[in-house]
Structure formats: C-alpha cells, structure tokens
Design a protein around this motif. Structure first.
Motif, PDB file in Angstrom:
ATOM      1  N   LEU A  90       0.831  -1.203   0.000  1.00  0.00           N
ATOM      2  CA  LEU A  90       0.000   0.000   0.000  1.00  0.00           C
ATOM      3  C   LEU A  90       0.865   1.252   0.000  1.00  0.00           C
ATOM      4  O   LEU A  90       2.079   1.187   0.216  1.00  0.00           O
ATOM      5  N   ASP A  91       0.234   2.402  -0.196  1.00  0.00           N
ATOM      6  CA  ASP A  91       0.919   3.692  -0.218  1.00  0.00           C
ATOM      7  C   ASP A  91       0.684   4.386   1.109  1.00  0.00           C
ATOM      8  O   ASP A  91      -0.463   4.602   1.519  1.00  0.00           O
ATOM      9  N   ALA A  92       1.759   4.765   1.795  1.00  0.00           N
ATOM     10  CA  ALA A  92       1.661   5.387   3.116  1.00  0.00           C
ATOM     11  C   ALA A  92       0.868   6.683   3.091  1.00  0.00           C
ATOM     12  O   ALA A  92       0.251   7.066   4.095  1.00  0.00           O
ATOM     13  N   ASP A  93       0.867   7.377   1.955  1.00  0.00           N
ATOM     14  CA  ASP A  93       0.211   8.677   1.875  1.00  0.00           C
ATOM     15  C   ASP A  93      -1.236   8.601   1.405  1.00  0.00           C
ATOM     16  O   ASP A  93      -1.877   9.640   1.195  1.00  0.00           O
ATOM     17  N   THR A  94      -1.779   7.413   1.243  1.00  0.00           N
ATOM     18  CA  THR A  94      -3.170   7.264   0.813  1.00  0.00           C
ATOM     19  C   THR A  94      -4.114   7.886   1.842  1.00  0.00           C
ATOM     20  O   THR A  94      -4.025   7.566   3.039  1.00  0.00           O
ATOM     21  N   PRO A  95      -5.042   8.768   1.422  1.00  0.00           N
ATOM     22  CA  PRO A  95      -5.993   9.366   2.378  1.00  0.00           C
ATOM     23  C   PRO A  95      -6.961   8.307   2.907  1.00  0.00           C
ATOM     24  O   PRO A  95      -7.481   7.486   2.142  1.00  0.00           O
ATOM     25  N   VAL A  96      -7.205   8.332   4.199  1.00  0.00           N
ATOM     26  CA  VAL A  96      -8.174   7.425   4.831  1.00  0.00           C
ATOM     27  C   VAL A  96      -8.937   8.199   5.897  1.00  0.00           C
ATOM     28  O   VAL A  96      -8.531   9.278   6.320  1.00  0.00           O
ATOM     29  N   THR A  97     -10.048   7.606   6.321  1.00  0.00           N
ATOM     30  CA  THR A  97     -10.837   8.160   7.421  1.00  0.00           C
ATOM     31  C   THR A  97     -10.817   7.168   8.572  1.00  0.00           C
ATOM     32  O   THR A  97     -11.218   6.013   8.403  1.00  0.00           O
ATOM     33  N   ALA A  98     -10.341   7.631   9.722  1.00  0.00           N
ATOM     34  CA  ALA A  98     -10.323   6.799  10.925  1.00  0.00           C
ATOM     35  C   ALA A  98     -11.327   7.382  11.904  1.00  0.00           C
ATOM     36  O   ALA A  98     -11.039   8.346  12.601  1.00  0.00           O
ATOM     37  N   GLY A  99     -12.528   6.826  11.901  1.00  0.00           N
ATOM     38  CA  GLY A  99     -13.601   7.418  12.685  1.00  0.00           C
ATOM     39  C   GLY A  99     -13.998   8.744  12.086  1.00  0.00           C
ATOM     40  O   GLY A  99     -14.407   8.806  10.926  1.00  0.00           O
ATOM     41  N   ASP A 100     -13.852   9.823  12.838  1.00  0.00           N
ATOM     42  CA  ASP A 100     -14.166  11.153  12.311  1.00  0.00           C
ATOM     43  C   ASP A 100     -12.907  11.938  11.968  1.00  0.00           C
ATOM     44  O   ASP A 100     -12.949  13.156  11.816  1.00  0.00           O
ATOM     45  N   ILE A 101     -11.784  11.222  11.836  1.00  0.00           N
ATOM     46  CA  ILE A 101     -10.504  11.877  11.553  1.00  0.00           C
ATOM     47  C   ILE A 101     -10.047  11.533  10.138  1.00  0.00           C
ATOM     48  O   ILE A 101      -9.988  10.362   9.766  1.00  0.00           O
ATOM     49  N   GLU A 102      -9.732  12.552   9.372  1.00  0.00           N
ATOM     50  CA  GLU A 102      -9.195  12.353   8.028  1.00  0.00           C
ATOM     51  C   GLU A 102      -7.686  12.489   8.098  1.00  0.00           C
ATOM     52  O   GLU A 102      -7.165  13.497   8.566  1.00  0.00           O
ATOM     53  N   THR A 103      -6.990  11.459   7.637  1.00  0.00           N
ATOM     54  CA  THR A 103      -5.540  11.453   7.722  1.00  0.00           C
ATOM     55  C   THR A 103      -4.989  10.555   6.625  1.00  0.00           C
ATOM     56  O   THR A 103      -5.717  10.143   5.724  1.00  0.00           O
ATOM     57  N   THR A 104      -3.704  10.258   6.679  1.00  0.00           N
ATOM     58  CA  THR A 104      -3.105   9.325   5.728  1.00  0.00           C
ATOM     59  C   THR A 104      -3.089   7.923   6.333  1.00  0.00           C
ATOM     60  O   THR A 104      -3.290   7.745   7.544  1.00  0.00           O
ATOM     61  N   LEU A 105      -2.820   6.933   5.495  1.00  0.00           N
ATOM     62  CA  LEU A 105      -2.735   5.558   5.994  1.00  0.00           C
ATOM     63  C   LEU A 105      -1.659   5.447   7.066  1.00  0.00           C
ATOM     64  O   LEU A 105      -1.888   4.847   8.125  1.00  0.00           O
ATOM     65  N   ALA A 106      -0.490   6.038   6.807  1.00  0.00           N
ATOM     66  CA  ALA A 106       0.587   5.972   7.796  1.00  0.00           C
ATOM     67  C   ALA A 106       0.185   6.663   9.096  1.00  0.00           C
ATOM     68  O   ALA A 106       0.458   6.167  10.199  1.00  0.00           O
ATOM     69  N   GLY A 107      -0.480   7.799   8.985  1.00  0.00           N
ATOM     70  CA  GLY A 107      -0.922   8.527  10.174  1.00  0.00           C
ATOM     71  C   GLY A 107      -1.940   7.739  10.978  1.00  0.00           C
ATOM     72  O   GLY A 107      -1.899   7.710  12.206  1.00  0.00           O
ATOM     73  N   ALA A 108      -2.866   7.084  10.271  1.00  0.00           N
ATOM     74  CA  ALA A 108      -3.889   6.295  10.955  1.00  0.00           C
ATOM     75  C   ALA A 108      -3.272   5.114  11.687  1.00  0.00           C
ATOM     76  O   ALA A 108      -3.643   4.803  12.822  1.00  0.00           O
ATOM     77  N   LEU A 109      -2.322   4.432  11.043  1.00  0.00           N
ATOM     78  CA  LEU A 109      -1.691   3.270  11.677  1.00  0.00           C
ATOM     79  C   LEU A 109      -0.778   3.683  12.830  1.00  0.00           C
ATOM     80  O   LEU A 109      -0.617   2.932  13.790  1.00  0.00           O
ATOM     81  N   LYS A 110      -0.205   4.860  12.749  1.00  0.00           N
ATOM     82  CA  LYS A 110       0.691   5.313  13.816  1.00  0.00           C
ATOM     83  C   LYS A 110      -0.078   5.817  15.029  1.00  0.00           C
ATOM     84  O   LYS A 110       0.288   5.526  16.174  1.00  0.00           O
ATOM     85  N   HIS A 111      -1.161   6.543  14.788  1.00  0.00           N
ATOM     86  CA  HIS A 111      -1.828   7.247  15.886  1.00  0.00           C
ATOM     87  C   HIS A 111      -3.203   6.692  16.274  1.00  0.00           C
ATOM     88  O   HIS A 111      -3.652   6.942  17.399  1.00  0.00           O
TER      89      HIS A 111
END
Length: 613
Positions: free
Chosen positions: A309-330
């Motif tokens: 996968l691409d670390a910079d792919t945009p994703v939504t984690a609950g009500d938070i919009e971030t990147t895949l890497a950001g979601a997995l880290k935080h």
C-alpha cells in the motif's frame, strides 16, 4: 437555564440581557464572558453539569427541565444504576448515565455494588448493571457480593424487574465481558426482562456505550411514561470538574525521563515526569494517568510495505481524516491482535487456518500471543486489500493507564509515572510494548503527550491518618505507594506504614531505593520487607514474605490496617491473595471459609484494595 445556554451556543454572539433574565447584571456579564471562551466540548460539559446539579437539589423529583414543558404529570420512574468497577471506568459511565436519566425525568440513583444490599432487588422495578471483568473472567472486587448472591440459592424471583447490562472488557482476553454476561444470564434465569439487549464494549467503549445508554433511556421513557428535556452532551464520561477528559486529553509536556534500574539490570524501568501546568487537572494518590500512545513508525512502515500500500493514501479513521501511515501510527491497534480482527481477516483472506482457529478459544489464545498485524499479513495474505478497508478492519488504538507515582500535594503541577519497557522476541522477531517503548525510546524532554486523569475511588488512602497501611507492590506496582508516602508525609499522618516490595536483583532493581530508605530513617515508613527473586538460587517472591511474617501481618490487620496490592493481575495478585488467606488461616486460627469471609469483609470495609492490571 439549559435552553438559554443552548440558544446562546448555537446563535453566538448573542448576549444574555440582564433586563429580561432572572440574573443580576454582574451575573449576566460574568456568564457572557465565560461562554465566549468555551470550546464546544466544554460547553457540552457545562450543560450536563447544570442538569446534574439541578437533579441533585433537595426535593427535586427529577430535574427542573423534566418538570417543564411536556410533563404529563405521571409519576417519574425510578432507576437504580449499579456499577462494578476495578479502575473507575464503569463508575464514570454509571454516574453519567444517572445524570442523563435524571435530566430526562427518570429518578435515578447510582450505587457502588459494594454499598448495595442484594436483597433490595426484590423491591426494584428498573435496574442497570455497568460492570467490567478482570482476571480469568472474574468480577471486580466491589461486585463480588452481588455476583455471588444473584447466582446463589437465595436469589429471589425477579419477574417484576426490567434490567439492562452494560459490560466493559477487552477483546484481546479470552473471557471477554464475562462478568456482564454472567449478570445478564442470572437476571434472565430469575425471570427479569431485558429493557435493551446487553452491550459488550471493547476498550474503545465511548461511542457504543453512549448509544446504548441513549437507547436505554428512550426505552425506559416509553415503558414508564417518563418525560423531560434532554441535556446537551452524551453519556460517555463521568461528571467532572475538569475540561480535559479521556475524549479531550491535555497535551502534557515531558519534564524528565530517567532510567531507574542500576547498572547490569536485566530490566528497563523508567521514571517519567510530566507537566500539568495550565490544565486545571487534579488527582489523588491511587489515581491513574491515561496516555494515548503512538505505534512504532518502523512497524507501521513494514506493514504498509508488506501489504503493498501507499503510506500517503488518504483514509478516514472514525471522524478523523488522515493518511494511511498517520492512521496506523496514531489511531489503530497494530501490535495486539483480537478475535474480531482475526475473524475479519479470515474473511478477507479466505484463510482456512484462521477460520479454524476462531472455532477453538484455547488454540486461538495460544496463537495470538506475541503476534501483531505484520504477522497476520504474512501468515494470511489478502489480495487487493485497500487502505480504507484495512483501517476499518482494525480496532482503535486505546489509551494506556498507568498508576500515578506522585502526590500532587508534593509535586504541584506535575505527575510522575513508573513504566517498565516491554521488550521480547517471538516468532523470530523482536517485539515491543506499544506505550512503554514509545515512552522509553521516543520521548525527549519538551515533547508533549495526550494525557488525562482516570480517578480510582477504589484505591484510596484511609481517611483516618492514624490508620496503619500495608502496601504490597512488586516491580512497577510500587508506583502508587510512592504517591501514598509522599501524601502521608505531606499530611504528617501518624499511621504506621509497611512496604513489601519485590523485583529481580537488590543492587539494580530496588526502585526508588534512596527515597524509601530516607523515609525509613525519618520514621515515615515503619517497615520494609523485600524479595529479590534472582539474588539466590531459589526464587523468592512477596507472597513468601507475607507467609514468613504471618503473625505480624495478622496483628496489623487486627489493629485496623488497610491492605493494598498493586501489580500484575494474572499471577502476582492471585498468589498474594492466596498467601493472605494462608496468613489468616495460620495466624488467625480460621478455616478456609472463615478466612475467605474475613478478606471479603475487609473488601466491604474498603480495607483490602487492589490496583491490578
């Protein structure tokens, strides 16, 4: 008042006019200034606080709001909310549910299960149980009596009763929400009718618990004809005087991060000091600090690479919009696998092995030990997995709780922690604890961490400063007892203090040794007994020290000593409990049944308290 606040918040910058309100000019102007500074979550808290304050006024049948428009004149239903809580989460949810029920025209009372007489169930109409589970599916200490009664032969018919059960647990454990399931089954067996279906909530319980409580209140209103105006805010947090909570943590600055162990130690224990300056947060000895950790960036990168996968792919984690890497880290749990995650992964991958594992609890528990998301991705590859599906498959990264190792009376706007770094190797790869390695390796001075106070009313020093105290805390279990002694020193408490501490080696692992020895010289601590397991051929633990000093332990208990245990719930706590029973049998001359009753009575009197994890 709530209606006025709601309008103000929604249509700000409208002002309160003293000429057409019951407030004086000074009161109106002061309230205007306050409301202008509030963030949305602070406003919600204030609205809920006012509702709870109204409900608590003497003679109030519900709340002022509940007596207003829409009141049909019907008698307000009575709801009893009982909580079984080891750390305070269930107590907080129970109190919030009671507050919201009162705001909706329901006469609610919230009780600690330890303070509730089980035979009162015969006269109840509506009961809600909010409970956690610990150990091998065991009830919290304060729930033992009610749990035993409702499963015993003396339990009455409850055909007249309607009930609800809100259970908190952790899907990484085999006996997930077992105590809640026990209460639910027992109520049903005794003929009671469920108002709503039981909710089993994982460590990230806020949203599910809030939705369940809302449904319960609506059902109760329909059943009993209650009416009333809902308050702002939800049912997700306990009433508190603080603006910063589990949902809205304070960014605490790291002041110090020291290695506690001496040279040559096989362990790595950290003393961490954080600043609470400007937060308004307060705590008492026995409370915990909740921290939202970060996953290891190296593990995040390895998972993303393995899945293609691409670390910079945009994703939504609950009500938070971030990147895949950001979601997995935080925001997502990647180091601890749970049954729901494995079941979802089995469906995504089509793995027969995973599917078979989910049918056998023992095998699944054994297989899960030490494995993380990278192992899962390697053992059961998923073809065509997209980033958003991955995020939705994983559970939220929950906060970690640490027993506070300081007294605010002694350290002011600081909070201290004692953290053991978890490092081990399984399946040919080195592993690390999420929060402990983050705190040990990736936190420098001036860094900030999201933190909040988790009150624990079930682990408190005696109100009587003359009462003796016995503290049993091996390893990092010593943390709250450092806070206890700082507090007793500040209060100049006269009660005797006895510490039983254990670890691996005396020369390298006697945590806070200089402080404890200073307290001993000064007379703050009357006695210290230690057990260092690896300083001799045969391993020695604190439970052996208890048995060796049975006569003294018994004398302290008989003269009113309070008994505290902090540390590992799986092995240490049961072993210490067994040793205490042996002490009471041998030194107290009691049989097994009477010794059990003796310890149970100490629990009822809040003289036997445990902070176990």
């Amino acid at each position: 008042m709530l209606t006025m606040l709601t309008v103000f918040h929604e249509k700000c910058p409208m002002k309160i006019d003293p000429s057409n309100s019951p407030l004086s000019a000074d009161q109106a102007n002061g309230l205007n200034r306050l409301l202008e500074t509030l963030a949305p979550h602070q406003f919600d808290w204030l609205a809920g606080f006012i509702a709870g304050h109204q409900a608590a006024q003497p003679g109030a049948p519900g709340t002022a709001a509940a007596q207003g428009a829409g009141d049909t004149g019907q008698e307000h239903p009575s709801l009893t909310v009982l909580y079984g809580s080891q750390t305070g989460n269930c107590e907080g949810l129970a109190e919030a549910l009671g507050e919201q029920a009162n705001a909706h025209g329901i006469n609610a009372r919230v009780l600690d299960m330890a303070d509730y007489k089980p035979r009162q169930l015969k006269s109840e109409s509506y009961v809600v149980v909010v409970t956690s589970t610990h150990g091998e599916g065991e009830p919290p200490d304060n729930a033992l009596d009610l749990h035993e009664f409702i499963h015993g032969r003396k339990a009455p018919s409850l055909k007249h009763l309607q009930y609800g059960v809100l259970a908190l647990g952790d899907t990484s454990y085999e006996h997930y929400c077992q105590t809640g399931k026990d209460f639910d089954a027992a109520f049903a067996k005794l003929g009671a009718t469920a108002l709503v279906e039981r909710a089993d909530c994982d460590v990230d319980y806020d949203d599910e618990a809030e939705a369940w409580c809302k449904t319960l209140i609506e059902r109760l209103q329909n059943e009993a004809g209650a009416s009333g105006m809902p308050t702002a805010g939800g049912v997700s947090a306990a009433p508190t005087t603080e603006a910063y909570t589990r949902r809205y943590p304070f960014m605490a600055e790291v002041l110090d991060n020291q290695w506690l162990n001496g040279r040559g130690s096989s362990k790595e224990t950290r003393h961490i000091e954080l600043s609470l300056e400007g937060s308004g947060l307060s705590y008492q000895p026995g409370d915990s600090l909740g921290l939202y950790p970060q996953n290891d960036p190296a593990l995040v990168a390895a998972i993303i690479e393995r899945l293609g996968l691409d670390a910079d792919t945009p994703v939504t984690a609950g009500d938070i919009e971030t990147t895949l890497a950001g979601a997995l880290k935080h925001h997502r749990e990647i180091t601890l696998l749970t049954r729901p995650v494995v079941e979802k992964w089995a469906a995504l991958s089509g793995s027969a092995q995973l599917t078979e594992l989910t049918t056998d609890n023992a095998k699944l528990t054994e297989w899960l030990y030490g494995r993380d998301l990278l192992d899962l991705a390697e053992d059961a590859p998923v073809t065509g997995l997209d980033a958003q599906t991955l995020i939705e498959t994983l559970r939220k990264l929950p906060p970690r709780l640490y027993s506070i190792a300081s007294s605010q009376s002694a350290v002011d706007d600081e909070v201290h922690l004692t953290v053991a770094a978890v490092r081990y190797e399984t399946e040919g790869r080195k592993r690390e604890g999420v929060a402990s390695s983050w705190l040990a390796d990736r936190l420098a001075d001036d860094t900030t961490v999201p933190a909040y106070i988790e009150a624990n009313k079930h682990f408190r020093l005696p109100e009587d400063d003359a009462a003796p105290v016995i503290m049993i805390g091996p390893g990092t279990g010593i943390a709250p007892f450092r806070a206890f002694m700082q507090e007793r020193e500040e209060r100049e408490a006269e009660g005797a203090n006895w510490l039983l501490f254990g670890d691996r080696n005396f020369h390298s692992d006697f945590l806070y040794q200089s402080e404890w020895l200073a307290w001993r010289r000064q007379g703050v601590v009357d006695r210290i007994d230690v057990a260092f397991s690896r300083d001799q051929g045969e391993k020695v633990y604190v439970q052996q020290r208890l048995r060796e000093n049975a006569e003294d332990v018994w004398r302290w208990l008989e003269r009113g000593a309070y008994l505290y245990v902090c540390g590992d719930a799986d092995r240490m706590a049961p072993d210490v409990h067994r040793a205490l029973l042996d002490v009471i049998i041998d030194a107290g001359g009691k049989n097994e049944e009477d010794a059990t009753d003796y310890l149970r009575e100490l629990t009822r009197q809040k003289r036997y308290q445990r902070d176990i994890y």
